[in-house]
Motif scaffolding. Structure first.
Motif, mmCIF file in Angstrom:
data_model
loop_
_atom_site.group_PDB
_atom_site.id
_atom_site.type_symbol
_atom_site.label_atom_id
_atom_site.label_comp_id
_atom_site.label_asym_id
_atom_site.label_seq_id
_atom_site.Cartn_x
_atom_site.Cartn_y
_atom_site.Cartn_z
ATOM 1 N N ALA A 3 3.154 6.827 -6.312
ATOM 2 C CA ALA A 3 2.216 5.611 -5.997
ATOM 3 C C ALA A 3 2.326 4.789 -7.086
ATOM 4 O O ALA A 3 2.284 3.387 -6.849
ATOM 5 C CB ALA A 3 0.829 6.075 -5.782
ATOM 6 N N CYS A 4 2.398 5.191 -8.304
ATOM 7 C CA CYS A 4 2.427 4.079 -9.495
ATOM 8 C C CYS A 4 3.955 3.485 -9.320
ATOM 9 O O CYS A 4 4.008 2.206 -9.653
ATOM 10 C CB CYS A 4 2.136 5.024 -10.716
ATOM 11 S SG CYS A 4 0.730 5.495 -11.047
ATOM 12 N N TRP B 116 5.496 2.692 -6.703
ATOM 13 C CA TRP B 116 5.351 1.777 -5.697
ATOM 14 C C TRP B 116 4.553 0.499 -5.918
ATOM 15 O O TRP B 116 4.788 -0.502 -5.619
ATOM 16 C CB TRP B 116 4.878 2.607 -4.410
ATOM 17 C CG TRP B 116 5.867 3.142 -3.812
ATOM 18 C CD1 TRP B 116 7.460 3.108 -3.967
ATOM 19 C CD2 TRP B 116 5.937 4.116 -2.693
ATOM 20 N NE1 TRP B 116 7.954 3.940 -2.997
ATOM 21 C CE2 TRP B 116 7.105 4.554 -2.110
ATOM 22 C CE3 TRP B 116 4.588 4.761 -2.005
ATOM 23 C CZ2 TRP B 116 7.361 5.620 -1.082
ATOM 24 C CZ3 TRP B 116 4.874 5.735 -1.158
ATOM 25 C CH2 TRP B 116 6.144 5.870 -0.845
ATOM 26 N N MET B 117 3.437 0.661 -6.778
ATOM 27 C CA MET B 117 2.860 -0.281 -7.197
ATOM 28 C C MET B 117 3.756 -1.343 -8.175
ATOM 29 O O MET B 117 3.501 -2.478 -8.125
ATOM 30 C CB MET B 117 1.665 0.086 -8.064
ATOM 31 C CG MET B 117 0.567 0.927 -7.088
ATOM 32 S SD MET B 117 -0.305 -0.440 -6.142
ATOM 33 C CE MET B 117 -1.273 -1.222 -7.262
ATOM 34 N N GLU C 17 2.137 -2.188 -2.275
ATOM 35 C CA GLU C 17 1.012 -1.879 -2.689
ATOM 36 C C GLU C 17 0.275 -1.194 -1.382
ATOM 37 O O GLU C 17 -0.311 -0.198 -1.681
ATOM 38 C CB GLU C 17 -0.202 -3.148 -2.891
ATOM 39 C CG GLU C 17 0.139 -3.926 -4.054
ATOM 40 C CD GLU C 17 1.148 -4.761 -3.879
ATOM 41 O OE1 GLU C 17 1.644 -5.093 -3.036
ATOM 42 O OE2 GLU C 17 1.534 -5.596 -4.858
ATOM 43 N N PHE C 18 0.731 -1.555 -0.209
ATOM 44 C CA PHE C 18 0.269 -0.787 0.871
ATOM 45 C C PHE C 18 0.840 0.700 1.110
ATOM 46 O O PHE C 18 -0.183 1.623 1.393
ATOM 47 C CB PHE C 18 0.736 -1.671 2.311
ATOM 48 C CG PHE C 18 0.329 -0.862 3.441
ATOM 49 C CD1 PHE C 18 -0.968 -0.994 4.088
ATOM 50 C CD2 PHE C 18 1.370 -0.099 4.040
ATOM 51 C CE1 PHE C 18 -1.328 -0.469 5.062
ATOM 52 C CE2 PHE C 18 0.891 0.467 5.427
ATOM 53 C CZ PHE C 18 -0.428 0.334 5.798
ATOM 54 N N ALA D 237 1.739 2.582 -1.722
ATOM 55 C CA ALA D 237 1.236 3.310 -2.548
ATOM 56 C C ALA D 237 -0.429 3.630 -2.417
ATOM 57 O O ALA D 237 -0.801 4.847 -2.578
ATOM 58 C CB ALA D 237 1.009 2.420 -3.915
ATOM 59 N N ILE D 238 -1.216 2.688 -1.655
ATOM 60 C CA ILE D 238 -2.542 3.105 -1.347
ATOM 61 C C ILE D 238 -2.571 4.076 -0.364
ATOM 62 O O ILE D 238 -3.198 5.234 -0.260
ATOM 63 C CB ILE D 238 -3.246 1.898 -1.018
ATOM 64 C CG1 ILE D 238 -3.401 1.036 -2.128
ATOM 65 C CG2 ILE D 238 -4.683 2.098 -0.443
ATOM 66 C CD1 ILE D 238 -4.086 -0.402 -1.906
ATOM 67 N N SER D 239 -1.423 4.157 0.636
ATOM 68 C CA SER D 239 -1.486 4.967 1.896
ATOM 69 C C SER D 239 -1.188 6.408 1.268
ATOM 70 O O SER D 239 -1.431 7.125 1.816
ATOM 71 C CB SER D 239 -0.408 4.536 3.012
ATOM 72 O OG SER D 239 -0.700 3.202 3.288
ATOM 73 N N VAL E 257 -1.850 7.626 -1.397
ATOM 74 C CA VAL E 257 -2.959 8.088 -2.382
ATOM 75 C C VAL E 257 -3.968 8.700 -1.512
ATOM 76 O O VAL E 257 -4.558 9.653 -1.582
ATOM 77 C CB VAL E 257 -3.606 7.068 -3.341
ATOM 78 C CG1 VAL E 257 -4.840 7.562 -4.056
ATOM 79 C CG2 VAL E 257 -2.523 6.807 -4.483
ATOM 80 N N LEU E 258 -4.427 7.722 -0.415
ATOM 81 C CA LEU E 258 -5.460 8.181 0.328
ATOM 82 C C LEU E 258 -5.018 9.134 1.474
ATOM 83 O O LEU E 258 -5.837 10.068 1.539
ATOM 84 C CB LEU E 258 -5.736 6.791 1.275
ATOM 85 C CG LEU E 258 -6.512 5.553 0.501
ATOM 86 C CD1 LEU E 258 -6.515 4.710 1.482
ATOM 87 C CD2 LEU E 258 -7.650 6.136 -0.260
ATOM 88 N N SER F 154 1.762 -5.829 3.396
ATOM 89 C CA SER F 154 1.444 -4.855 4.505
ATOM 90 C C SER F 154 1.313 -5.574 5.874
ATOM 91 O O SER F 154 1.620 -5.143 6.904
ATOM 92 C CB SER F 154 -0.156 -4.797 4.063
ATOM 93 O OG SER F 154 -0.780 -6.053 3.915
#
Length: 217
Positions: A43-44, A46-47, A52-53, A55-57, A59-60, A132
């Motif tokens: 995720a880092c 990808w950031m 960002e989308f 990466a957040i997906s 992690v969540l 996104s």
């Protein structure tokens, strides 16, 4: 070397190390924790790539839901890793060949995909909007049919998993909807004609003690 490059190599090194520990750890809990670390570093990365989308997906969905559930399952089942590792070296050559073939195919597809002229032509237009939003436009316009096919395959897999693991309990009570629909009034209520029963008055019970004998004690 600038800061972004240093962070990229740092996260990539930790990601490769965590992925290596996932397949070499003797404990299932340790392997799952290293997989969480690998997802976090991915995720880092990808950031850093301004995705960002994704990466957040990651992690969540994976770190926050799937891996936590997997950790609970592993710790509750107490899986014996020694029995699972039996025959590892026996199947290692076949697994190595298949892994090499998959790696070559992925490298071929990725290298050819990055050199596509259409991606370079639409890069300025895509850069003007958020990633996104661009991802949603691509998924539900140009790739709508593949998304629907993938969703159907996942639905079939979920139904198959439920059907394979479902075991009917003997003490459970359930109702059959088809039989309930076919029910008629005569099946639920039946009127019986019965003759009235006249009860005869019962004789009074004799007293346990005789009053005449009670005084002769």
């Amino acid at each position: 070397m600038d800061t972004l490059t240093l962070l990229f190599y740092t996260f990539s090194f930790v990601l490769v190390y965590a992925a290596f520990r996932v397949i070499t750890a003797k404990s299932a809990v340790t392997a799952a924790l290293h997989l969480v670390l690998a997802f976090a570093n991915a995720a880092c990365v990808w950031m850093l790539l301004e995705a960002e989308f994704l990466a957040i997906s990651l992690v969540l969905v994976y770190v926050g839901a799937v891996m936590v559930l997997f950790l609970f399952v592993v710790m509750m089942l107490d899986i014996n890793i020694d029995s699972i590792r039996q025959g590892f070296w026996k199947h290692f050559p076949v697994a190595g060949v298949l892994g090499a073939v998959i790696a070559i195919e992925m490298a071929f597809v990725l290298t050819r995909g990055f050199d596509m002229p259409t991606a370079k032509a639409f890069a300025p237009e895509v850069a003007k909007i958020a990633n996104s939003k661009a991802l949603g436009i691509e998924l539900y316009t140009n790739y709508l049919l593949p998304v629907q096919i993938a969703a159907t395959i996942l639905l079939v897999g979920i139904i198959a998993a439920i059907a394979l693991t479902h075991r009917g309990r003997k003490d459970s009570r359930s109702q059959n909807a088809s039989q309930q629909v076919k029910v008629k009034k005569a099946d639920r209520l039946r009127v019986l004609k019965m003759d009235p029963v006249i009860e005869q008055p019962s004789a009074p019970a004799e007293s346990a003690t005789n009053p005449t004998q009670g005084g002769q004690a």
